[in-house]
Scaffold this motif. Structure first.
Motif, PDB file in Angstrom:
ATOM      1  N   TYR A   1       0.848  -1.194   0.000  1.00 51.04           N
ATOM      2  CA  TYR A   1       0.000   0.000   0.000  1.00 51.04           C
ATOM      3  C   TYR A   1       0.878   1.236   0.000  1.00 51.04           C
TER       4      TYR A   1
ATOM      5  N   ARG B   1       8.199  -6.630  14.585  1.00 49.21           N
ATOM      6  CA  ARG B   1       7.841  -6.843  13.178  1.00 49.21           C
ATOM      7  C   ARG B   1       8.785  -7.825  12.480  1.00 49.21           C
TER       8      ARG B   1
ATOM      9  N   LYS C   1       6.659  -1.775   1.955  1.00 49.63           N
ATOM     10  CA  LYS C   1       5.414  -1.249   2.526  1.00 49.63           C
ATOM     11  C   LYS C   1       4.303  -2.292   2.324  1.00 49.63           C
TER      12      LYS C   1
ATOM     13  N   ASN D   1       2.486  -3.309  13.945  1.00 44.31           N
ATOM     14  CA  ASN D   1       2.395  -1.840  13.962  1.00 44.31           C
ATOM     15  C   ASN D   1       1.082  -1.409  14.629  1.00 44.31           C
TER      16      ASN D   1
ATOM     17  N   GLU E   1      11.804   2.769  14.278  1.00 41.68           N
ATOM     18  CA  GLU E   1      10.893   3.818  13.776  1.00 41.68           C
ATOM     19  C   GLU E   1       9.574   3.670  14.515  1.00 41.68           C
ATOM     20  N   GLY E   2       8.577   4.448  14.103  1.00 43.86           N
ATOM     21  CA  GLY E   2       7.237   4.303  14.653  1.00 43.86           C
ATOM     22  C   GLY E   2       6.426   3.383  13.754  1.00 43.86           C
ATOM     23  N   PRO E   3       5.242   2.960  14.194  1.00 45.25           N
ATOM     24  CA  PRO E   3       4.397   2.084  13.378  1.00 45.25           C
ATOM     25  C   PRO E   3       4.009   2.728  12.045  1.00 45.25           C
ATOM     26  N   ALA E   4       4.004   4.046  11.979  1.00 39.06           N
ATOM     27  CA  ALA E   4       3.671   4.723  10.719  1.00 39.06           C
ATOM     28  C   ALA E   4       4.481   6.008  10.568  1.00 39.06           C
TER      29      ALA E   4
ATOM     30  N   LEU F   1      11.220   1.610   7.120  1.00 39.09           N
ATOM     31  CA  LEU F   1      10.708   2.028   5.816  1.00 39.09           C
ATOM     32  C   LEU F   1      11.433   3.288   5.383  1.00 39.09           C
TER      33      LEU F   1
ATOM     34  N   VAL G   1       9.052   8.780   2.613  1.00 37.37           N
ATOM     35  CA  VAL G   1       9.180   9.823   1.585  1.00 37.37           C
ATOM     36  C   VAL G   1       9.499  11.158   2.263  1.00 37.37           C
ATOM     37  N   THR G   2       8.868  11.416   3.397  1.00 38.13           N
ATOM     38  CA  THR G   2       9.154  12.658   4.120  1.00 38.13           C
ATOM     39  C   THR G   2      10.622  12.662   4.560  1.00 38.13           C
ATOM     40  N   ARG G   3      11.080  11.516   5.043  1.00 41.45           N
ATOM     41  CA  ARG G   3      12.487  11.376   5.461  1.00 41.45           C
ATOM     42  C   ARG G   3      13.412  11.723   4.290  1.00 41.45           C
TER      43      ARG G   3
ATOM     44  N   THR H   1       8.371  11.918  11.537  1.00 45.18           N
ATOM     45  CA  THR H   1       7.924  12.367  10.213  1.00 45.18           C
ATOM     46  C   THR H   1       7.063  11.304   9.544  1.00 45.18           C
ATOM     47  N   ASN H   2       6.057  11.765   8.853  1.00 42.26           N
ATOM     48  CA  ASN H   2       5.324  10.953   7.875  1.00 42.26           C
ATOM     49  C   ASN H   2       4.497  11.897   7.001  1.00 42.26           C
ATOM     50  N   SER H   3       3.847  11.320   6.006  1.00 43.93           N
ATOM     51  CA  SER H   3       3.161  12.175   5.029  1.00 43.93           C
ATOM     52  C   SER H   3       2.039  13.012   5.640  1.00 43.93           C
TER      53      SER H   3
HETATM   54  C1  LIG Z   1       6.482   2.072   9.180  1.00 47.21           C
HETATM   55  C2  LIG Z   1       6.507   3.443   8.579  1.00 47.21           C
HETATM   56  N1  LIG Z   1       7.622   4.186   8.703  1.00 47.21           N
HETATM   57  C3  LIG Z   1       7.701   5.432   8.191  1.00 47.21           C
HETATM   58  C4  LIG Z   1       6.614   6.004   7.530  1.00 47.21           C
HETATM   59  C5  LIG Z   1       6.733   7.399   6.970  1.00 47.21           C
HETATM   60  O1  LIG Z   1       6.674   7.353   5.584  1.00 47.21           O
HETATM   61  P1  LIG Z   1       6.239   8.622   4.712  1.00 47.21           P
HETATM   62  O2  LIG Z   1       7.108   9.744   5.142  1.00 47.21           O
HETATM   63  O3  LIG Z   1       6.499   8.177   3.329  1.00 47.21           O
HETATM   64  O4  LIG Z   1       4.787   8.863   4.995  1.00 47.21           O
HETATM   65  C6  LIG Z   1       5.435   5.256   7.372  1.00 47.21           C
HETATM   66  C7  LIG Z   1       4.311   5.834   6.653  1.00 47.21           C
HETATM   67  O5  LIG Z   1       3.286   5.260   6.492  1.00 47.21           O
HETATM   68  C8  LIG Z   1       5.383   3.948   7.902  1.00 47.21           C
HETATM   69  O6  LIG Z   1       4.285   3.204   7.776  1.00 47.21           O
END
Ligand SMILES: Cc1ncc(COP(=O)(O)O)c(C=O)c1O
Length: 292
Positions: free
Chosen positions: A34, A142, A149, A156, A182-185, A207, A210-212, A245-247
């Motif tokens: 996803y 995990r 992804k 998570n 990292e975090g779960p998202a 992961l 993209v923000t990273r 960070t995340n989207s």
């Molecule tokens: C496990 C995980 N790490 C990091 C991210 C941050 O990714 P992005 O900056 O692309 O949203 C996400 C985003 O869903 C994620 O699920």
């Protein structure tokens, strides 16, 4: 607000009529991937980077693209248009398709399933964006391919639920040596007392956000030094500042880790500088419509 429209295998259907077969391998095995793209001012933020990551995830999972990259771009624009999306996001889910339940890959002619949904979500005001959150640290339970992804994100979900029940906004997970993954998202970041930004290097434990990825250029433009290396829970708790960070969140100040207050307990000055610069970069991306 217009009726919610969902894309399903080549068709745009009312959301409440969008159904996938019970034998879909996404349903039986979480056999799919996803991605999530933020929409701001009707613009698909960092679209190409998200498509690159979809390409990587599909490739690692040996799933064919259900539609070409160009067709996906056209479809995403059509989703924005049909859903009258100005602020919100599009969510894409691609699975190995429908086949009788059996572990090995289905016959070659099985078509992957493509689902795209759209949701309205207000873009955070500066005050909302700059407000700090707390995170709870938890063991990372995990699998060993967190660079993909994949739809299989039950650990998570459990981590996030534990964090929320503990009154934290997010979880930060740590590996068996006590280093934050990292975090779960979200990706996890700290700022040392000398102002250096630290985030874990890319490997299969995290992961590639993209923000990273986009933030690296922003840090450079702000003259901020970035170190990509492991950092422990202990180092994080002693950091001058922290953020994630995340989207959807972009750059979110972290002001508490477990029971430890970070810095003054308010979003730190370097974090706010990064947030401000990143938001400005997004505005520029939308204004020039360089990715449209
Ligand atoms: C496990 C995980 N790490 C990091 C991210 C941050 O990714 P992005 O900056 O692309 O949203 C996400 C985003 O869903 C994620 O699920």
């Amino acid at each position: 607000m217009p009726r919610q429209i969902t894309y399903l295998n080549g068709e745009f259907v009312p959301h409440e009529k969008a159904f996938v077969h019970v034998d879909d391998r996404g349903f039986t095995f979480a056999d799919g991937i996803y991605d999530f793209i933020l929409v701001h001012k009707g613009c698909l933020i960092n679209e190409e980077a998200h498509l690159d990551r979809i390409d990587y995830s599909l490739g690692e999972m040996q799933i064919e693209w259900p539609l070409s990259r160009d067709d996906l771009k056209t479809t995403l624009r059509e989703m924005v248009r049909r859903n009258e999306l100005v602020e919100g996001f599009v969510y894409m889910q691609f699975t190995r398709g429908v086949a009788p339940r059996d572990h090995p890959f289905p016959p070659k002619d099985t078509k992957p399933t493509a689902v795209i949904t759209a949701r309205h979500m207000p873009f955070a005001t500066w005050e909302q964006a700059a407000k700090g959150v707390g995170v709870l640290t938890l063991p990372d339970e995990r699998w060993k391919r967190c660079d993909i992804k994949s739809l299989a994100i039950l650990p998570n979900i459990l981590a996030r639920e534990k964090a929320v029940r503990a009154g934290a906004a997010e979880a930060w997970m740590f590996d068996e040596d006590g280093f934050i993954t990292e975090g779960p998202a979200c990706n996890a970041w700290i700022i040392t007392k000398d102002g250096t930004v630290v985030t874990r290097h890319l490997d299969r434990a995290i992961l590639s956000g993209v923000t990273r990825r986009k933030l690296r250029a922003v840090l450079q433009s702000q003259g901020i030094t970035l170190e990509e290396r492991k950092f422990s829970v202990e180092e994080a708790k002693n950091a001058a500042e922290a953020y994630l960070t995340n989207s959807p969140y972009l750059v979110k100040p972290v002001t508490k880790i477990d029971d430890t207050v970070i810095g003054t307990g308010q979003a730190g000055p370097v974090t706010l500088k990064i947030l401000k610069a990143y938001r400005a970069a997004l505005e520029e991306q939308c204004d020039t419509r360089s990715n449209q």
